[in-house]
Design an enzyme around this catalytic site. Structure first.
Site, mmCIF file in Angstrom:
data_model
loop_
_atom_site.group_PDB
_atom_site.id
_atom_site.type_symbol
_atom_site.label_atom_id
_atom_site.label_comp_id
_atom_site.label_asym_id
_atom_site.label_seq_id
_atom_site.Cartn_x
_atom_site.Cartn_y
_atom_site.Cartn_z
ATOM 1 C CG HIS A 1 15.544 11.113 -14.830
ATOM 2 N ND1 HIS A 1 15.530 9.766 -14.618
ATOM 3 C CD2 HIS A 1 15.063 11.672 -13.679
ATOM 4 C CE1 HIS A 1 15.058 9.510 -13.408
ATOM 5 N NE2 HIS A 1 14.770 10.657 -12.817
ATOM 6 C CG ASP B 1 14.093 11.588 -9.404
ATOM 7 O OD1 ASP B 1 13.682 11.695 -8.233
ATOM 8 O OD2 ASP B 1 13.698 10.712 -10.190
ATOM 9 C CB CYS C 1 20.396 6.164 -16.543
ATOM 10 S SG CYS C 1 19.392 7.155 -17.634
ATOM 11 C CG ASP D 1 17.648 7.762 -12.064
ATOM 12 O OD1 ASP D 1 18.342 8.279 -12.960
ATOM 13 O OD2 ASP D 1 16.858 6.828 -12.274
ATOM 14 C CG ASP E 1 20.168 11.355 -18.096
ATOM 15 O OD1 ASP E 1 18.937 11.232 -18.150
ATOM 16 O OD2 ASP E 1 20.892 10.678 -17.333
HETATM 17 O O1 DAV Z 1 13.304 10.063 -22.409
HETATM 18 O O2 DAV Z 1 12.418 8.406 -21.398
HETATM 19 C C1 DAV Z 1 14.448 8.439 -19.493
HETATM 20 C C2 DAV Z 1 15.463 8.697 -18.429
HETATM 21 C C3 DAV Z 1 15.645 7.519 -17.574
HETATM 22 N N1 DAV Z 1 16.434 7.789 -16.401
HETATM 23 C C4 DAV Z 1 13.196 9.358 -21.417
HETATM 24 C C5 DAV Z 1 14.026 9.664 -20.215
#
Ligand code: DAV
Length: 391
Positions: free
Chosen positions: A248, A197, A356, A111, A250
């Site tokens: 995010h 981020d 992550c 992140d 990913d």
């Molecule tokens: O789909 O909740 C979470 C990413 C966490 N770094 C999601 C993304």
């Protein structure tokens, strides 16, 4: 000969060195204008508030066991693994413009930190509790910077994180209202400051795709364009309108190898943005439905069930996946990938899964063009013509 240590151009080349997060001294994320953590169980949420303070020791230990399992697996593949430094996340943060009761954790370096080729860039971050999250990685960054003369190190400008940087009413909006406005891409952060981020970026050689989200705004993407274009990168903003709480990229759009992206069936890419991929012979593989529903995710986990897609590639043929995601294993196997399943669900409440919780430092390979038919106009070209005009 001097060592080249920092070198990673995409998400899939053969992995040589990586940082894996650590759960020591983690705290619950506080409520703040950029984040409204809630209990997973809606009935419980009516009775109990989201916890505050440090995570329980046994919870931290379980997460650390799984993180250590990832370390062992990576090492068995010959990958050098580094860990963040200890940091006291219980220390409150007070700057001239905001205060927050505690920080978060060092489980998700993805992140905060990103490697663009031979550059390490520290993201601005978007939440107060994460303002200083670069600190547990600084010792490593100095080490890389001292040992690798080709390594470039940058930190993006820190935003104020003042109340005015946020749109707090976002948290009150009904789902219907969010749905109606999904094409505005306006979330809990405003557009006035540069905010991103690192985990909203996905690296495809010359091309970097950045998602507009609750944690990355348009000014953040503009900053990344101006920063990266002079180094030969092409930066594209991408959108997934049906993700009403994007944070995010990913768990939404995950490249696995040249020409192959794992996509999220509930979060298709905005109409028109798929064209670049199709024109350049990329294939979208739709991820199967995750093992858990959103309601079945761990009680304190703030991420969606799509953590199932948050896989880590250790080569264009080898992917580490969460142990229980059998349908995903089968799908990847069918597409010719070797799948390495490991348990990781105890890490979920610390902010993410396998992608992550890592930050790749070196992957064997160079900067390649995976979009040869792309006709790209750099932002700098438009800006320059304007400044010539003014002069
Ligand atoms: O789909 O909740 C979470 C990413 C966490 N770094 C999601 C993304």
């Amino acid at each position: 000969m001097q060592m080249r240590i920092v070198n990673a151009w995409n998400e899939w080349d053969e992995l040589e060195e990586i940082v894996v997060g650590i759960a020591d001294d983690a705290y619950f994320e506080p409520t703040e204008p950029g984040s409204c953590p809630a209990l997973r169980d809606k009935h419980a949420a009516k009775i109990f508030p989201f916890p505050k303070g440090p995570k329980k020791q046994e919870v931290t230990e379980k997460a650390n066991e799984e993180l250590n399992g990832l370390v062992a697996l990576l090492e068995s593949h010959g990958v050098t693994v580094r860990r963040p430094e200890k940091h006291n996340f219980g220390t409150p943060v007070k700057t001239p413009l905001f205060e927050v009761e505690n920080q978060y954790c060092a489980v998700c370096p993805r992140d905060v930190m990103i490697t663009f080729g031979n550059e390490i860039l520290e993201a601005t971050m978007s939440r107060r509790a994460r303002f200083f999250e670069y600190l547990p990685y600084r010792k490593l960054v100095y080490e890389y910077w001292n040992q690798d003369p080709y390594m470039i190190w940058n930190a993006a400008p820190k935003p104020t994180m003042h109340d005015l940087m946020y749109r707090e009413e976002f948290w009150e909006w009904s789902l219907e209202k969010r749905f109606e406005r999904m094409h505005d891409f306006e979330f809990c952060i405003t557009q006035d400051e540069v905010i991103f981020d690192a985990a909203d970026c996905s690296r495809f050689g010359h091309d970097i795709f950045v998602q507009e989200s609750m944690t990355t705004n348009r000014a953040g993407i503009r900053w990344l364009k101006r920063h990266l274009e002079p180094r030969g990168f092409r930066v594209h903003d991408v959108h997934f309108p049906l993700d009403l709480f994007p944070s995010h990229i990913d768990c939404t759009f995950v490249p696995l190898a040249p020409g192959v992206v794992l996509t999220n069936p509930e979060r298709p890419i905005k109409a028109g943005e798929e064209k670049l991929f199709i024109d350049n012979d990329w294939q979208f593989i739709e991820a199967p439905h995750p093992t858990s529903t959103d309601d079945e995710m761990p009680m304190f986990c703030q991420s969606s069930k799509w953590l199932a897609m948050n896989v880590l590639s250790i080569s264009p043929k080898k992917v580490i996946c969460e142990e229980q995601e059998h349908s995903l294993h089968e799908l990847l196997d069918k597409h010719g990938f070797d799948v390495y399943p490991i348990p990781f669900r105890n890490v979920f409440e610390f902010g993410g899964s396998l992608h992550c919780a890592t930050w790749d430092i070196r992957r064997r390979g160079t900067c390649k063009d995976y979009f040869p038919k792309l006709n790209y106009t750099p932002l700098a070209a438009t800006t320059n013509s304007v400044s010539r005009f003014i002069m």
